[in-house]
Write a protein that holds these residues in place. Structure first.
Motif, PDB file in Angstrom:
ATOM      1  N   PHE A   1       0.835  -1.202   0.000  1.00 25.46           N
ATOM      2  CA  PHE A   1       0.000   0.000   0.000  1.00 25.46           C
ATOM      3  C   PHE A   1       0.872   1.255   0.000  1.00 25.46           C
ATOM      4  O   PHE A   1       0.613   2.226  -0.705  1.00 25.46           O
ATOM      5  N   LEU A   2       1.950   1.210   0.768  1.00 24.62           N
ATOM      6  CA  LEU A   2       2.829   2.357   0.927  1.00 24.62           C
ATOM      7  C   LEU A   2       3.682   2.595  -0.319  1.00 24.62           C
ATOM      8  O   LEU A   2       3.824   3.731  -0.793  1.00 24.62           O
ATOM      9  N   ILE A   3       4.250   1.522  -0.886  1.00 23.03           N
ATOM     10  CA  ILE A   3       5.201   1.662  -1.990  1.00 23.03           C
ATOM     11  C   ILE A   3       4.493   1.807  -3.333  1.00 23.03           C
ATOM     12  O   ILE A   3       4.772   2.726  -4.111  1.00 23.03           O
ATOM     13  N   ASP A   4       3.566   0.900  -3.625  1.00 18.91           N
ATOM     14  CA  ASP A   4       2.938   0.891  -4.944  1.00 18.91           C
ATOM     15  C   ASP A   4       1.799   1.889  -5.078  1.00 18.91           C
ATOM     16  O   ASP A   4       1.632   2.517  -6.128  1.00 18.91           O
ATOM     17  N   TYR A   5       0.990   2.035  -4.021  1.00 13.12           N
ATOM     18  CA  TYR A   5      -0.203   2.884  -4.127  1.00 13.12           C
ATOM     19  C   TYR A   5       0.078   4.322  -3.693  1.00 13.12           C
ATOM     20  O   TYR A   5      -0.380   5.271  -4.321  1.00 13.12           O
ATOM     21  N   LEU A   6       0.861   4.474  -2.604  1.00 12.34           N
ATOM     22  CA  LEU A   6       1.147   5.820  -2.092  1.00 12.34           C
ATOM     23  C   LEU A   6       2.508   6.339  -2.561  1.00 12.34           C
ATOM     24  O   LEU A   6       2.865   7.480  -2.254  1.00 12.34           O
ATOM     25  N   HIS A   7       3.282   5.510  -3.256  1.00  6.46           N
ATOM     26  CA  HIS A   7       4.559   5.899  -3.876  1.00  6.46           C
ATOM     27  C   HIS A   7       5.538   6.496  -2.862  1.00  6.46           C
ATOM     28  O   HIS A   7       6.133   7.559  -3.084  1.00  6.46           O
ATOM     29  N   ALA A   8       5.734   5.779  -1.756  1.00  8.51           N
ATOM     30  CA  ALA A   8       6.650   6.246  -0.720  1.00  8.51           C
ATOM     31  C   ALA A   8       8.100   6.045  -1.148  1.00  8.51           C
ATOM     32  O   ALA A   8       8.429   5.113  -1.894  1.00  8.51           O
ATOM     33  N   SER A   9       8.996   6.903  -0.663  1.00  5.56           N
ATOM     34  CA  SER A   9      10.427   6.788  -0.941  1.00  5.56           C
ATOM     35  C   SER A   9      11.049   5.713  -0.045  1.00  5.56           C
ATOM     36  O   SER A   9      10.429   5.235   0.902  1.00  5.56           O
ATOM     37  N   ALA A  10      12.319   5.358  -0.365  1.00  8.78           N
ATOM     38  CA  ALA A  10      13.027   4.356   0.447  1.00  8.78           C
ATOM     39  C   ALA A  10      13.180   4.842   1.883  1.00  8.78           C
ATOM     40  O   ALA A  10      13.059   4.056   2.836  1.00  8.78           O
ATOM     41  N   GLN A  11      13.450   6.140   2.065  1.00 10.60           N
ATOM     42  CA  GLN A  11      13.591   6.686   3.413  1.00 10.60           C
ATOM     43  C   GLN A  11      12.291   6.549   4.199  1.00 10.60           C
ATOM     44  O   GLN A  11      12.305   6.195   5.388  1.00 10.60           O
ATOM     45  N   LEU A  12      11.169   6.792   3.545  1.00  8.07           N
ATOM     46  CA  LEU A  12       9.881   6.686   4.236  1.00  8.07           C
ATOM     47  C   LEU A  12       9.542   5.232   4.537  1.00  8.07           C
ATOM     48  O   LEU A  12       8.938   4.931   5.578  1.00  8.07           O
ATOM     49  N   VAL A  13       9.940   4.323   3.654  1.00 12.36           N
ATOM     50  CA  VAL A  13       9.749   2.898   3.927  1.00 12.36           C
ATOM     51  C   VAL A  13      10.555   2.489   5.157  1.00 12.36           C
ATOM     52  O   VAL A  13      10.090   1.725   6.008  1.00 12.36           O
ATOM     53  N   GLY A  14      11.790   3.003   5.250  1.00 15.35           N
ATOM     54  CA  GLY A  14      12.583   2.741   6.443  1.00 15.35           C
ATOM     55  C   GLY A  14      11.944   3.303   7.695  1.00 15.35           C
ATOM     56  O   GLY A  14      11.925   2.653   8.747  1.00 15.35           O
TER      57      GLY A  14
ATOM     58  N   TRP B   1      -7.578  10.079   1.475  1.00 14.96           N
ATOM     59  CA  TRP B   1      -8.651  11.076   1.345  1.00 14.96           C
ATOM     60  C   TRP B   1      -8.433  12.245   2.301  1.00 14.96           C
ATOM     61  O   TRP B   1      -8.748  13.383   1.972  1.00 14.96           O
ATOM     62  N   LEU B   2      -7.885  11.948   3.482  1.00 12.38           N
ATOM     63  CA  LEU B   2      -7.678  13.008   4.467  1.00 12.38           C
ATOM     64  C   LEU B   2      -6.547  13.941   4.053  1.00 12.38           C
ATOM     65  O   LEU B   2      -6.654  15.166   4.195  1.00 12.38           O
ATOM     66  N   THR B   3      -5.450  13.369   3.573  1.00 10.50           N
ATOM     67  CA  THR B   3      -4.282  14.168   3.167  1.00 10.50           C
ATOM     68  C   THR B   3      -3.789  13.666   1.804  1.00 10.50           C
ATOM     69  O   THR B   3      -2.796  12.945   1.725  1.00 10.50           O
ATOM     70  N   PRO B   4      -4.459  14.029   0.733  1.00 15.10           N
ATOM     71  CA  PRO B   4      -4.123  13.482  -0.589  1.00 15.10           C
ATOM     72  C   PRO B   4      -2.706  13.799  -1.054  1.00 15.10           C
ATOM     73  O   PRO B   4      -2.125  13.030  -1.824  1.00 15.10           O
ATOM     74  N   HIS B   5      -2.127  14.925  -0.611  1.00 14.09           N
ATOM     75  CA  HIS B   5      -0.794  15.309  -1.065  1.00 14.09           C
ATOM     76  C   HIS B   5       0.325  14.738  -0.193  1.00 14.09           C
ATOM     77  O   HIS B   5       1.490  14.752  -0.595  1.00 14.09           O
ATOM     78  N   HIS B   6      -0.017  14.257   0.984  1.00 11.64           N
ATOM     79  CA  HIS B   6       0.980  13.681   1.891  1.00 11.64           C
ATOM     80  C   HIS B   6       0.441  12.369   2.472  1.00 11.64           C
ATOM     81  O   HIS B   6       0.637  12.088   3.654  1.00 11.64           O
ATOM     82  N   ALA B   7      -0.198  11.587   1.645  1.00 11.32           N
ATOM     83  CA  ALA B   7      -0.871  10.376   2.126  1.00 11.32           C
ATOM     84  C   ALA B   7       0.117   9.363   2.698  1.00 11.32           C
ATOM     85  O   ALA B   7      -0.161   8.717   3.713  1.00 11.32           O
ATOM     86  N   ALA B   8       1.277   9.182   2.028  1.00  8.09           N
ATOM     87  CA  ALA B   8       2.255   8.199   2.506  1.00  8.09           C
ATOM     88  C   ALA B   8       2.774   8.567   3.891  1.00  8.09           C
ATOM     89  O   ALA B   8       2.849   7.723   4.790  1.00  8.09           O
ATOM     90  N   LEU B   9       3.115   9.840   4.072  1.00  4.65           N
ATOM     91  CA  LEU B   9       3.593  10.295   5.378  1.00  4.65           C
ATOM     92  C   LEU B   9       2.501  10.162   6.428  1.00  4.65           C
ATOM     93  O   LEU B   9       2.759   9.726   7.565  1.00  4.65           O
ATOM     94  N   ALA B  10       1.265  10.507   6.069  1.00  5.95           N
ATOM     95  CA  ALA B  10       0.153  10.397   7.015  1.00  5.95           C
ATOM     96  C   ALA B  10      -0.064   8.951   7.433  1.00  5.95           C
ATOM     97  O   ALA B  10      -0.289   8.658   8.616  1.00  5.95           O
ATOM     98  N   ALA B  11       0.003   8.018   6.470  1.00  8.20           N
ATOM     99  CA  ALA B  11      -0.191   6.604   6.788  1.00  8.20           C
ATOM    100  C   ALA B  11       0.886   6.106   7.748  1.00  8.20           C
ATOM    101  O   ALA B  11       0.603   5.362   8.693  1.00  8.20           O
ATOM    102  N   VAL B  12       2.140   6.524   7.521  1.00  7.40           N
ATOM    103  CA  VAL B  12       3.233   6.106   8.405  1.00  7.40           C
ATOM    104  C   VAL B  12       3.045   6.700   9.804  1.00  7.40           C
ATOM    105  O   VAL B  12       3.259   6.015  10.814  1.00  7.40           O
ATOM    106  N   LEU B  13       2.619   7.953   9.881  1.00 10.33           N
ATOM    107  CA  LEU B  13       2.408   8.580  11.183  1.00 10.33           C
ATOM    108  C   LEU B  13       1.251   7.930  11.940  1.00 10.33           C
ATOM    109  O   LEU B  13       1.315   7.751  13.162  1.00 10.33           O
TER     110      LEU B  13
END
Length: 410
Positions: free
Chosen positions: A34-47, A97-109
């Motif tokens: 979900f994080l990598i393919d759908y939200l396009h998170a970077s390697a740093q965010l995956v870490g 939906w809550l934070t469309p421009h920062h969804a990956a960061l929001a999901a991690v938080l």
């Protein structure tokens, strides 16, 4: 403990384990996709998706060092903690939906904040089990419970992977639906846990145990030795966790179905091998069995980067499960064996504080190693580190067994 109460607690613990495993398997298995393919998170965010939840767990453990729940309120406190975590799965599902421009960061938080009550719940559950399941049946019960939860995780992983893969271009929508389902399963888990009943002893038979100072725990050489060994091994173990997701999804291009198959392969081998590790621990001792299982687990990072073929990676996950079952079973049972029952909660908190610090640093160290030595070098380093920790477990277990043999020998 009355037999009827013990049977009831064991039955409820099996159901609790099934719901707990179903809910957490969905999130832990498919959140990286979900994080990598759908939200396009970077390697740093995956870490950070591994490191920040560990930091949250560390903070939660430190809070418990200041304020521990009293035993009468332990069950209620634990269930409320788990409930808060499971409800956070709903927020992960709606993060885009809550934070469309920062969804990956929001999901991690959200995952990070949810790990605070998760840590409290797990520590409370460890203490509850220590009270509810007596030592004489604990090892055999946990072996059987592990088989049940492994089979549940197997079915959940396969079904989730198949349905999500069937969704095609709607993978993200299906994953959101499954995160919502995980929240529902978590509510069932909390209800089941709340039905546990701790044994109540007559006041006259209950000794008054004075509280133990935190610094006194560090003066227990048996516990400190086990804590240091566990922390060292866990560092090598956990430094490669984000690397597996980056390699399998980013380089081997594993889809939801393949991630489900990876998990299924690992779970099948875990179900097969659980009884063997239990039997080996009885014959050779828990520490030696832990060392052997950890040594096998050391081969997994190195084997993973040998090929990007998804079938071969499935086989590597099968091999991983053979040894992961032993590590998961024996790390917990050996922890209980190395702490005094009277101060079980305090020792568990101290253990989780130390390992929480390791779990925060290790994934970030893995990302640094990735940038420094690339994927192959970082994975080989993880294998070497794991092997060193495993050999130390094995050496200590052998030394303890020899000393016991000398005491028994006439």
């Amino acid at each position: 403990m009355r037999t009827s109460l013990l049977r009831k607690n064991m039955r409820l613990s099996l159901w609790h384990g099934a719901f707990f495993t179903a809910a957490t398997t969905i999130v832990t298995t498919f959140f990286p996709l979900f994080l990598i393919d759908y939200l396009h998170a970077s390697a740093q965010l995956v870490g950070l998706s591994s490191a920040l939840p560990a930091l949250a767990a560390l903070i939660a453990s430190l809070v418990l060092m200041v304020r521990l729940p009293k035993t009468p309120a332990l069950l209620s406190w634990t269930t409320h903690s788990f409930l808060a975590t499971r409800l956070s799965y709903l927020l992960i599902a709606v993060a885009p939906w809550l934070t469309p421009h920062h969804a990956a960061l929001a999901a991690v938080l959200i995952l990070t904040v949810g790990n605070i009550p998760q840590t409290w719940g797990l520590m409370g559950w460890q203490t509850i089990i220590g009270h509810a399941i007596p030592p004489l049946v604990r090892e055999s019960f946990f072996s059987y419970r592990s088989i049940v939860t492994t089979l549940v995780a197997l079915v959940v992983s396969l079904v989730t992977g198949l349905i999500t893969q069937w969704g095609g271009s709607h993978t993200g929508l299906f994953l959101k639906a499954f995160f919502i389902l995980a929240a529902g399963l978590g509510i069932a888990e909390v209800i089941t846990l709340a039905r546990h009943r701790l044994p109540v002893r007559p006041p006259a038979a209950t000794p008054v145990i004075p509280p133990i100072a935190w610094r006194a725990i560090w003066q227990n050489p048996v516990f400190v030795r086990y804590l240091v060994l566990s922390a060292f091994f866990n560092f090598g173990w956990q430094m490669s966790w984000p690397l597996f997701s980056l390699y399998q999804i980013g380089q081997a291009h594993a889809t939801a179905l393949w991630l489900g198959l990876f998990t299924v392969a690992a779970l099948i081998s875990q179900a097969i091998s659980f009884p063997s590790w239990r039997a080996l621990a009885r014959r050779q001792g828990g520490m030696r069995a832990l060392g052997i299982s950890a040594l096998g687990l050391a081969s997994v990072p190195w084997l993973t980067v040998l090929s990007r073929n998804l079938w071969i990676l499935t086989g590597v996950n099968f091999e991983s499960g053979l040894f992961l079952s032993g590590v998961n079973l024996l790390l917990f049972t050996e922890l209980l064996a190395h702490i005094p029952p009277a101060y079980r909660t305090q020792y568990i908190v101290m253990y989780n504080v130390a390992l929480g610090a390791v779990a925060f640093i290790a994934p970030e160290f893995g990302i640094v190693a990735l940038h420094q030595w690339h994927m192959h070098g970082a994975m080989v380093l993880s294998s070497i580190w794991r092997a060193c920790g495993a050999i130390t477990f094995l050496a200590i277990g052998t030394s303890v067994a020899r000393k016991r043999a000398q005491i028994v020998r006439p």
